[in-house]
Design a protein around this motif. Structure first.
Motif, PDB file in Angstrom:
ATOM      1  N   GLY A  97       0.729  -1.235   0.272  1.00 60.68           N
ATOM      2  CA  GLY A  97      -0.311  -0.146  -0.015  1.00 60.68           C
ATOM      3  C   GLY A  97       1.018   1.715   0.437  1.00 60.68           C
ATOM      4  O   GLY A  97       0.522   2.118   0.547  1.00 60.68           O
ATOM      5  N   VAL A  98       1.979   1.120  -0.022  1.00 63.28           N
ATOM      6  CA  VAL A  98       2.793   2.744  -0.772  1.00 63.28           C
ATOM      7  C   VAL A  98       2.871   2.684  -1.905  1.00 63.28           C
ATOM      8  O   VAL A  98       2.491   2.070  -2.923  1.00 63.28           O
ATOM      9  CB  VAL A  98       4.322   1.585  -0.230  1.00 63.28           C
ATOM     10  N   GLN A  99       2.857   4.278  -2.410  1.00 67.07           N
ATOM     11  CA  GLN A  99       3.041   5.042  -3.168  1.00 67.07           C
ATOM     12  C   GLN A  99       4.011   5.530  -3.680  1.00 67.07           C
ATOM     13  O   GLN A  99       4.679   5.499  -2.688  1.00 67.07           O
ATOM     14  CB  GLN A  99       1.513   6.082  -2.842  1.00 67.07           C
ATOM     15  N   GLY A 100       4.241   6.331  -4.826  1.00 65.81           N
ATOM     16  CA  GLY A 100       5.410   6.519  -5.167  1.00 65.81           C
ATOM     17  C   GLY A 100       5.991   6.057  -6.562  1.00 65.81           C
ATOM     18  O   GLY A 100       4.832   5.751  -7.900  1.00 65.81           O
ATOM     19  N   TRP A 101       7.019   6.519  -6.508  1.00 63.27           N
ATOM     20  CA  TRP A 101       7.451   6.252  -8.025  1.00 63.27           C
ATOM     21  C   TRP A 101       9.129   5.176  -8.106  1.00 63.27           C
ATOM     22  O   TRP A 101      10.002   5.591  -6.704  1.00 63.27           O
ATOM     23  CB  TRP A 101       8.274   7.682  -9.027  1.00 63.27           C
ATOM     24  N   VAL A 102       9.603   5.031  -8.979  1.00 59.34           N
ATOM     25  CA  VAL A 102      10.943   4.213  -9.374  1.00 59.34           C
ATOM     26  C   VAL A 102      11.733   4.409 -10.308  1.00 59.34           C
ATOM     27  O   VAL A 102      10.901   4.584 -11.587  1.00 59.34           O
ATOM     28  CB  VAL A 102      11.047   2.754  -8.612  1.00 59.34           C
ATOM     29  N   ARG A 103      12.882   4.689 -11.022  1.00 61.69           N
ATOM     30  CA  ARG A 103      13.109   5.173 -11.724  1.00 61.69           C
ATOM     31  C   ARG A 103      14.987   4.460 -11.629  1.00 61.69           C
ATOM     32  O   ARG A 103      15.461   4.244 -10.928  1.00 61.69           O
ATOM     33  CB  ARG A 103      13.567   6.583 -12.204  1.00 61.69           C
ATOM     34  N   GLU A 160      16.289   5.122  -8.696  1.00 59.19           N
ATOM     35  CA  GLU A 160      16.277   6.339  -7.383  1.00 59.19           C
ATOM     36  C   GLU A 160      14.704   5.310  -7.643  1.00 59.19           C
ATOM     37  O   GLU A 160      13.541   5.311  -8.028  1.00 59.19           O
ATOM     38  CB  GLU A 160      16.766   6.997  -8.100  1.00 59.19           C
ATOM     39  N   ALA A 161      13.799   5.780  -6.382  1.00 60.22           N
ATOM     40  CA  ALA A 161      13.085   5.193  -5.899  1.00 60.22           C
ATOM     41  C   ALA A 161      12.208   6.577  -4.600  1.00 60.22           C
ATOM     42  O   ALA A 161      13.081   6.799  -3.645  1.00 60.22           O
ATOM     43  CB  ALA A 161      12.626   4.402  -5.609  1.00 60.22           C
ATOM     44  N   LEU A 162      11.155   6.870  -5.103  1.00 58.64           N
ATOM     45  CA  LEU A 162      10.183   8.070  -4.023  1.00 58.64           C
ATOM     46  C   LEU A 162       9.415   6.803  -3.531  1.00 58.64           C
ATOM     47  O   LEU A 162       8.169   6.552  -3.480  1.00 58.64           O
ATOM     48  CB  LEU A 162      10.161   8.762  -4.308  1.00 58.64           C
ATOM     49  N   ALA A 163       9.078   7.214  -1.764  1.00 59.92           N
ATOM     50  CA  ALA A 163       8.340   6.477  -1.110  1.00 59.92           C
ATOM     51  C   ALA A 163       7.393   7.180  -0.155  1.00 59.92           C
ATOM     52  O   ALA A 163       8.084   7.372   0.889  1.00 59.92           O
ATOM     53  CB  ALA A 163       8.484   4.808  -0.636  1.00 59.92           C
ATOM     54  N   THR A 164       6.073   6.653  -0.255  1.00 58.23           N
ATOM     55  CA  THR A 164       4.973   7.422   0.622  1.00 58.23           C
ATOM     56  C   THR A 164       3.917   6.594   1.141  1.00 58.23           C
ATOM     57  O   THR A 164       3.249   6.242   0.381  1.00 58.23           O
ATOM     58  CB  THR A 164       4.299   8.565  -0.190  1.00 58.23           C
ATOM     59  N   PRO A 172       5.763  15.183  -0.756  1.00 64.08           N
ATOM     60  CA  PRO A 172       5.977  14.471  -2.132  1.00 64.08           C
ATOM     61  C   PRO A 172       6.377  16.062  -2.932  1.00 64.08           C
ATOM     62  O   PRO A 172       4.843  16.963  -2.882  1.00 64.08           O
ATOM     63  CB  PRO A 172       5.145  13.694  -2.731  1.00 64.08           C
ATOM     64  N   ALA A 173       7.047  16.327  -4.107  1.00 62.72           N
ATOM     65  CA  ALA A 173       6.300  17.178  -4.451  1.00 62.72           C
ATOM     66  C   ALA A 173       5.497  17.375  -5.704  1.00 62.72           C
ATOM     67  O   ALA A 173       5.293  18.404  -6.314  1.00 62.72           O
ATOM     68  CB  ALA A 173       7.778  17.468  -5.578  1.00 62.72           C
ATOM     69  N   GLU A 174       4.777  16.370  -5.863  1.00 62.18           N
ATOM     70  CA  GLU A 174       3.825  16.399  -6.554  1.00 62.18           C
ATOM     71  C   GLU A 174       3.160  15.038  -6.430  1.00 62.18           C
ATOM     72  O   GLU A 174       3.356  14.083  -6.212  1.00 62.18           O
ATOM     73  CB  GLU A 174       3.562  16.058  -8.422  1.00 62.18           C
ATOM     74  N   PRO A 175       1.638  15.117  -5.726  1.00 61.38           N
ATOM     75  CA  PRO A 175       0.552  14.207  -5.721  1.00 61.38           C
ATOM     76  C   PRO A 175       0.719  12.328  -6.429  1.00 61.38           C
ATOM     77  O   PRO A 175       0.891  13.306  -7.608  1.00 61.38           O
ATOM     78  CB  PRO A 175      -0.886  14.729  -5.648  1.00 61.38           C
ATOM     79  N   VAL A 176       1.162  11.735  -6.010  1.00 61.63           N
ATOM     80  CA  VAL A 176       1.214  10.214  -6.858  1.00 61.63           C
ATOM     81  C   VAL A 176       0.150   9.030  -6.317  1.00 61.63           C
ATOM     82  O   VAL A 176       0.034   9.701  -5.424  1.00 61.63           O
ATOM     83  CB  VAL A 176       2.463   9.679  -6.099  1.00 61.63           C
ATOM     84  N   ALA A 177      -0.419   8.709  -6.928  1.00 60.06           N
ATOM     85  CA  ALA A 177      -1.475   7.948  -7.536  1.00 60.06           C
ATOM     86  C   ALA A 177      -0.557   6.724  -7.423  1.00 60.06           C
ATOM     87  O   ALA A 177       0.071   6.207  -8.526  1.00 60.06           O
ATOM     88  CB  ALA A 177      -2.874   8.253  -8.226  1.00 60.06           C
TER      89      ALA A 177
END
Length: 108
Positions: A44-50, A58-62, A95-100
């Motif tokens: 149930g974690v939101q974010g991105w990876v690249r 690199e990843a961001l997890a919220t 988060p800099a922008e909302p992540v879905a």
């Protein structure tokens, strides 16, 4: 058993946190990003990876603090083919922008 405020929940930690992850090692071309997305969605974690051009991921997890920590623990091992040398974890205020959901982004 101690209950505070009368509300009871099992997780114990519902604080939402955001963490920045920089994963170094043999982590590109081994399904690392795809596996990380699956691990994040399961928790149930939101974010991105690249991928990054220097070979790191690199990843961001919220999400709930315990879920994000669980994902970080997962990231230290990664999928079977990966070899993780280090995971640098940084704190991000918001988060800099909302992540879905949890998405893969373009290489930077």
């Amino acid at each position: 058993m101690h209950h505070s405020g009368g509300t009871y929940n099992n997780s114990g930690n519902t604080t939402t946190v955001t963490r920045h992850l920089l994963i170094r090692g043999h982590v590109q071309g081994v399904g690392y990003r795809w596996s990380l997305v699956q691990a994040a969605l399961q928790r149930g974690v939101q974010g991105w990876v690249r991928n990054r051009r220097d070979g790191s991921v690199e990843a961001l997890a919220t999400g709930p603090a315990d879920a994000v920590q669980s994902l970080i623990d997962w990231a230290r091992h990664g999928p079977p083919q990966a070899r993780v040398d280090a995971v640098d974890v940084g704190t991000v205020a918001e988060p800099a922008e909302p992540v879905a959901g949890f998405v893969q982004r373009e290489t930077v």
